[in-house]
Write a protein that holds these residues in place. Structure first.
Motif, mmCIF file in Angstrom:
data_model
loop_
_atom_site.group_PDB
_atom_site.id
_atom_site.type_symbol
_atom_site.label_atom_id
_atom_site.label_comp_id
_atom_site.label_asym_id
_atom_site.label_seq_id
_atom_site.Cartn_x
_atom_site.Cartn_y
_atom_site.Cartn_z
ATOM 1 N N VAL A 1 50.658 36.949 45.445
ATOM 2 C CA VAL A 1 50.476 38.365 45.105
ATOM 3 C C VAL A 1 50.574 38.558 43.591
ATOM 4 N N LYS A 2 51.529 37.872 42.982
ATOM 5 C CA LYS A 2 51.703 37.983 41.533
ATOM 6 C C LYS A 2 50.488 37.423 40.795
ATOM 7 N N ARG A 3 49.965 36.269 41.261
ATOM 8 C CA ARG A 3 48.761 35.700 40.650
ATOM 9 C C ARG A 3 47.585 36.651 40.779
ATOM 10 N N SER A 4 47.443 37.248 41.951
ATOM 11 C CA SER A 4 46.333 38.164 42.207
ATOM 12 C C SER A 4 46.410 39.388 41.297
ATOM 13 N N SER A 5 47.605 39.969 41.177
ATOM 14 C CA SER A 5 47.740 41.157 40.338
ATOM 15 C C SER A 5 47.516 40.819 38.868
ATOM 16 N N LYS A 6 47.943 39.631 38.463
ATOM 17 C CA LYS A 6 47.722 39.217 37.073
ATOM 18 C C LYS A 6 46.230 39.013 36.810
ATOM 19 N N ALA A 7 45.522 38.414 37.781
ATOM 20 C CA ALA A 7 44.079 38.219 37.625
ATOM 21 C C ALA A 7 43.353 39.553 37.559
ATOM 22 N N ARG A 8 43.756 40.497 38.405
ATOM 23 C CA ARG A 8 43.147 41.838 38.373
ATOM 24 C C ARG A 8 43.370 42.520 37.035
ATOM 25 N N SER A 9 44.612 42.432 36.553
ATOM 26 C CA SER A 9 44.947 43.063 35.277
ATOM 27 C C SER A 9 44.142 42.444 34.138
ATOM 28 N N THR A 10 44.033 41.130 34.129
ATOM 29 C CA THR A 10 43.270 40.444 33.087
ATOM 30 C C THR A 10 41.800 40.837 33.146
ATOM 31 N N HIS A 11 41.254 40.896 34.369
ATOM 32 C CA HIS A 11 39.859 41.294 34.521
ATOM 33 C C HIS A 11 39.655 42.736 34.061
ATOM 34 N N ALA A 12 40.578 43.619 34.404
ATOM 35 C CA ALA A 12 40.469 45.023 33.997
ATOM 36 C C ALA A 12 40.529 45.155 32.479
ATOM 37 N N LYS A 13 41.394 44.367 31.837
ATOM 38 C CA LYS A 13 41.476 44.427 30.374
ATOM 39 C C LYS A 13 40.177 43.951 29.740
ATOM 40 N N THR A 14 39.578 42.917 30.325
ATOM 41 C CA THR A 14 38.304 42.412 29.810
ATOM 42 C C THR A 14 37.214 43.467 29.954
ATOM 43 N N VAL A 15 37.138 44.072 31.130
ATOM 44 C CA VAL A 15 36.130 45.109 31.364
ATOM 45 C C VAL A 15 36.362 46.284 30.434
ATOM 46 N N LEU A 16 37.625 46.650 30.249
ATOM 47 C CA LEU A 16 37.963 47.775 29.386
ATOM 48 C C LEU A 16 37.529 47.525 27.950
ATOM 49 N N SER A 17 37.663 46.291 27.489
ATOM 50 C CA SER A 17 37.323 45.999 26.099
ATOM 51 C C SER A 17 35.829 45.757 25.896
ATOM 52 N N THR A 18 35.087 45.438 26.970
ATOM 53 C CA THR A 18 33.675 45.112 26.802
ATOM 54 C C THR A 18 32.725 46.168 27.339
ATOM 55 N N ARG B 1 31.424 50.105 27.954
ATOM 56 C CA ARG B 1 31.513 51.461 27.418
ATOM 57 C C ARG B 1 31.842 52.461 28.511
ATOM 58 N N ARG B 2 31.531 52.114 29.747
ATOM 59 C CA ARG B 2 31.736 53.032 30.863
ATOM 60 C C ARG B 2 33.212 53.365 31.061
ATOM 61 N N TYR B 3 34.076 52.396 30.856
ATOM 62 C CA TYR B 3 35.499 52.583 31.153
ATOM 63 C C TYR B 3 36.358 52.766 29.908
ATOM 64 N N ARG B 4 35.767 52.993 28.760
ATOM 65 C CA ARG B 4 36.549 52.989 27.522
ATOM 66 C C ARG B 4 37.574 54.107 27.428
ATOM 67 N N ASN B 5 37.379 55.217 28.137
ATOM 68 C CA ASN B 5 38.329 56.331 28.057
ATOM 69 C C ASN B 5 39.358 56.319 29.180
ATOM 70 N N LEU B 6 39.381 55.274 29.998
ATOM 71 C CA LEU B 6 40.313 55.198 31.116
ATOM 72 C C LEU B 6 41.470 54.260 30.795
ATOM 73 N N SER B 7 42.561 54.428 31.523
ATOM 74 C CA SER B 7 43.695 53.508 31.378
ATOM 75 C C SER B 7 43.418 52.257 32.209
ATOM 76 N N ILE B 8 44.214 51.225 32.003
ATOM 77 C CA ILE B 8 44.039 49.976 32.745
ATOM 78 C C ILE B 8 44.249 50.221 34.241
ATOM 79 N N LYS B 9 45.226 51.068 34.581
ATOM 80 C CA LYS B 9 45.487 51.373 35.988
ATOM 81 C C LYS B 9 44.268 52.044 36.626
#
Length: 92
Positions: A54-71, A73-81
């Motif tokens: 579960v911890k690995r999965s949540s870490k992978a999701r968080s990392t993927h979300a951070k990547t999407v957030l930084s790359t 434009r669609r999600y640039r105004n949203l929080s990581i959550k």
């Protein structure tokens, strides 16, 4: 016994110690530094394995979300959550 030259790591003992642990674990017993020789019940092993998954999965999701957030434009105004909720369809 294995030995590591600390000067190869710029004089920093932390990465040198990590390398020493890896070398020692490869050379010696499968448990290495962490083996305690104590018995664990199967239920506890399974529970710990599931928590680690579960911890690995949540870490992978968080990392993927951070990547999407930084790359993206669609999600640039949203929080990581919020990005995680949109990408993985997580219910609140």
């Amino acid at each position: 016994m294995a030995s590591i030259d600390v000067s190869r790591f710029g004089g920093n003992p932390i990465p040198a110690f990590r390398k020493l642990k890896r070398v020692y674990e490869r050379q010696s017993s499968p448990g290495g530094f962490r083996s305690t020789g104590r018995h664990k019940k199967k239920n506890k092993e399974r529970r710990e394995a599931k928590l680690a998954a579960v911890k690995r999965s949540s870490k992978a999701r968080s990392t993927h979300a951070k990547t999407v957030l930084s790359t993206s434009r669609r999600y640039r105004n949203l929080s990581i959550k919020q990005v995680i909720e949109k990408l993985f369809h997580v219910d609140k």
